[in-house]
Enzyme design. Structure first.
Site, mmCIF file in Angstrom:
data_model
loop_
_atom_site.group_PDB
_atom_site.id
_atom_site.type_symbol
_atom_site.label_atom_id
_atom_site.label_comp_id
_atom_site.label_asym_id
_atom_site.label_seq_id
_atom_site.Cartn_x
_atom_site.Cartn_y
_atom_site.Cartn_z
ATOM 1 N N ARG A 76 0.804 -1.227 0.000
ATOM 2 C CA ARG A 76 0.000 0.000 0.000
ATOM 3 C C ARG A 76 0.840 1.281 0.000
ATOM 4 O O ARG A 76 0.595 2.186 -0.791
ATOM 5 C CB ARG A 76 -0.914 0.048 1.240
ATOM 6 C CG ARG A 76 -2.236 -0.626 1.049
ATOM 7 C CD ARG A 76 -2.732 -1.143 2.373
ATOM 8 N NE ARG A 76 -1.859 -2.245 2.758
ATOM 9 C CZ ARG A 76 -2.077 -3.514 2.430
ATOM 10 N NH1 ARG A 76 -3.155 -3.840 1.778
ATOM 11 N NH2 ARG A 76 -1.223 -4.467 2.762
ATOM 12 N N THR A 77 1.799 1.368 0.913
ATOM 13 C CA THR A 77 2.513 2.640 1.049
ATOM 14 C C THR A 77 3.280 2.952 -0.228
ATOM 15 O O THR A 77 3.171 4.052 -0.768
ATOM 16 C CB THR A 77 3.470 2.595 2.264
ATOM 17 O OG1 THR A 77 2.720 2.170 3.396
ATOM 18 C CG2 THR A 77 4.085 3.948 2.543
ATOM 19 N N LYS A 105 25.763 -3.969 -3.155
ATOM 20 C CA LYS A 105 27.220 -3.866 -3.340
ATOM 21 C C LYS A 105 27.858 -3.202 -2.127
ATOM 22 O O LYS A 105 29.043 -2.876 -2.138
ATOM 23 C CB LYS A 105 27.540 -3.038 -4.596
ATOM 24 C CG LYS A 105 26.980 -3.617 -5.877
ATOM 25 C CD LYS A 105 27.404 -2.734 -7.054
ATOM 26 C CE LYS A 105 26.630 -3.051 -8.312
ATOM 27 N NZ LYS A 105 26.783 -1.984 -9.311
ATOM 28 N N ARG A 126 11.582 3.960 3.169
ATOM 29 C CA ARG A 126 11.221 2.989 4.212
ATOM 30 C C ARG A 126 12.462 2.178 4.532
ATOM 31 O O ARG A 126 13.131 1.674 3.617
ATOM 32 C CB ARG A 126 10.100 2.067 3.751
ATOM 33 C CG ARG A 126 9.862 0.940 4.750
ATOM 34 C CD ARG A 126 8.629 0.136 4.479
ATOM 35 N NE ARG A 126 7.426 0.885 4.809
ATOM 36 C CZ ARG A 126 6.198 0.362 4.809
ATOM 37 N NH1 ARG A 126 6.037 -0.915 4.477
ATOM 38 N NH2 ARG A 126 5.150 1.092 5.110
ATOM 39 N N HIS A 154 5.590 6.033 11.473
ATOM 40 C CA HIS A 154 5.050 5.914 10.117
ATOM 41 C C HIS A 154 4.105 7.106 9.933
ATOM 42 O O HIS A 154 2.885 6.956 9.938
ATOM 43 C CB HIS A 154 4.307 4.579 9.991
ATOM 44 C CG HIS A 154 3.966 4.158 8.601
ATOM 45 N ND1 HIS A 154 4.034 5.004 7.513
ATOM 46 C CD2 HIS A 154 3.534 2.965 8.123
ATOM 47 C CE1 HIS A 154 3.670 4.330 6.425
ATOM 48 N NE2 HIS A 154 3.353 3.094 6.770
HETATM 49 C C1 NCD Z 1 1.980 -1.010 8.180
HETATM 50 C C2 NCD Z 1 3.486 -0.831 8.277
HETATM 51 O O1 NCD Z 1 4.196 -1.062 7.304
HETATM 52 O O2 NCD Z 1 3.903 -0.427 9.350
HETATM 53 N N1 NCD Z 1 1.524 -1.184 6.882
HETATM 54 C C3 NCD Z 1 1.259 -0.086 6.124
HETATM 55 O O3 NCD Z 1 2.111 0.740 5.882
HETATM 56 N N2 NCD Z 1 -0.011 0.066 5.710
HETATM 57 C C4 NCD Z 1 1.433 -1.997 9.123
HETATM 58 C C5 NCD Z 1 1.957 -3.401 9.103
HETATM 59 O O4 NCD Z 1 2.866 -3.751 8.378
HETATM 60 O O5 NCD Z 1 1.399 -4.196 9.878
#
Ligand code: NCD
Length: 327
Positions: A76-77, A105, A126, A154
């Site tokens: 999703r993100t 590398k 991320r 997040h």
């Molecule tokens: C979450 C995350 O990556 O922290 N997912 C997301 O970004 N929608 C929650 C999760 O992974 O459980």
């Protein structure tokens, strides 16, 4: 193209829109947000929703390039950032599989960031380590957006969570919000609990002992003067809730898998639980879910998690436009 603001920058052409307070800023933690800039962002997100539904895309960010650098899995993100940039007419450098990049590398995070900022105007990152986005931001001349730093924060998820609460219930002040599940490792909970401190809400944290909310987050909530409660059993509060925010147990964060197994199926939101909840309330989840929400709930009008996921697109469109000075 966009660089961090510094005194003496001369603007040629259209002046950047500074209204949001986000122009040229890194987005690292929800601690940066105020009620005023959130209200502005949510208004822009509503506009993004309307534009997307009516015409699909605009050229607001035409000519801008976004780098999406993910060292941890995501559906999703990452795809909502890519979709957000595309629907605003910009382009994307997607690096979802760092194993195909020079990271394998042995390239360091600062060098990878320096590389991407030579090509892009903005970097979404991320990373599995807490604080990685902050480190990246210190090296980068271009804005960094934290899309999850290990068990830290997040912030963009918290934005879409809060936007969803307001869209679904029409307000945030006055609500009782329970967060259920893996409050220890769930970074979305850490960000949302902090963000909710800006509002007049009551919070209840529901988890088994080993997954309790970290003390630093708990102390921030208490210091903000918000009433809090902790319990092991969601039945204690279900009938009083306006928001039931459910999370997955974060298997990948456990060093000891038998400890994971001991709490994996600790709680399940099922029709029996929902029969005790108010008629006007919402069930949310950042997704992905494992077993913690039964599929039988999906058709319940109070199940807001798929609408929440869609809201991620509009809020990220709004944020990209704001950071690039177009909203
Ligand atoms: C979450 C995350 O990556 O922290 N997912 C997301 O970004 N929608 C929650 C999760 O992974 O459980």
């Amino acid at each position: 193209m966009a660089t961090k603001p510094s005194n003496g920058i001369k603007t040629v052409g259209l002046a950047p829109n500074l209204q949001s307070g986000f122009y040229g800023q890194d987005i690292i933690s929800v601690r940066q947000f105020t009620r005023e800039n959130l209200a502005h962002l949510f208004k822009v997100a509503d506009e993004m929703r309307a534009v997307t539904k009516r015409v699909g895309s605009t050229d607001l960010l035409k000519g801008f390039v976004l780098a999406v650098l993910f060292y941890e899995p995501s559906t999703r993100t990452s795809s909502s950032f890519v979709a957000a940039m595309s629907r605003l007419g910009g382009s994307v450098i997607p690096i979802n599989e760092v194993k195909f990049s020079s990271v394998t590398k042995g390239e360091s995070l600062p060098d990878t960031i320096r590389t991407l900022e030579s090509y892009a105007d903005l970097i979404v990152l991320r990373h599995p380590e807490v604080g990685a986005s902050q480190v990246a931001a210190e090296y980068a001349r271009k804005p960094i957006i934290n899309a999850g730093d290990g068990v830290g924060e997040h912030p963009t998820q918290a934005l879409l969570d809060l936007y969803t609460i307001e869209s679904e219930l029409g307000t945030i002040d006055g609500l009782h919000v329970a967060m259920v599940g893996d409050l220890r490792y769930g970074r979305t909970v850490h960000s949302l609990a902090r963000l909710l401190c800006l509002y007049d809400v009551r919070m209840t944290f529901v988890s088994p002992e080993i997954l309790r909310l970290p003390l630093d987050v708990m102390n921030e909530v208490k210091d903000a003067g918000r009433p809090v409660r902790e319990t092991y059993d969601v039945h204690d509060v279900i009938s009083d809730l306006d928001v039931l925010y459910v999370t997955r147990v974060q298997r990948e964060r456990f060093a000891d898998q038998s400890q994971y197994e001991s709490v994996a199926d600790y709680y399940v939101v099922d029709p029996e639980l929902m029969s005790k909840a108010k008629e006007r309330m919402v069930v949310m989840h950042p997704l992905p879910r494992t077993n913690e929400i039964s599929y039988a709930i999906d058709s319940d009008p109070r199940a807001a998690y798929f609408r929440q996921m869609e809201n991620g697109l509009y809020i990220r469109m709004a944020l990209l436009a704001a950071v690039l000075g177009k909203a």
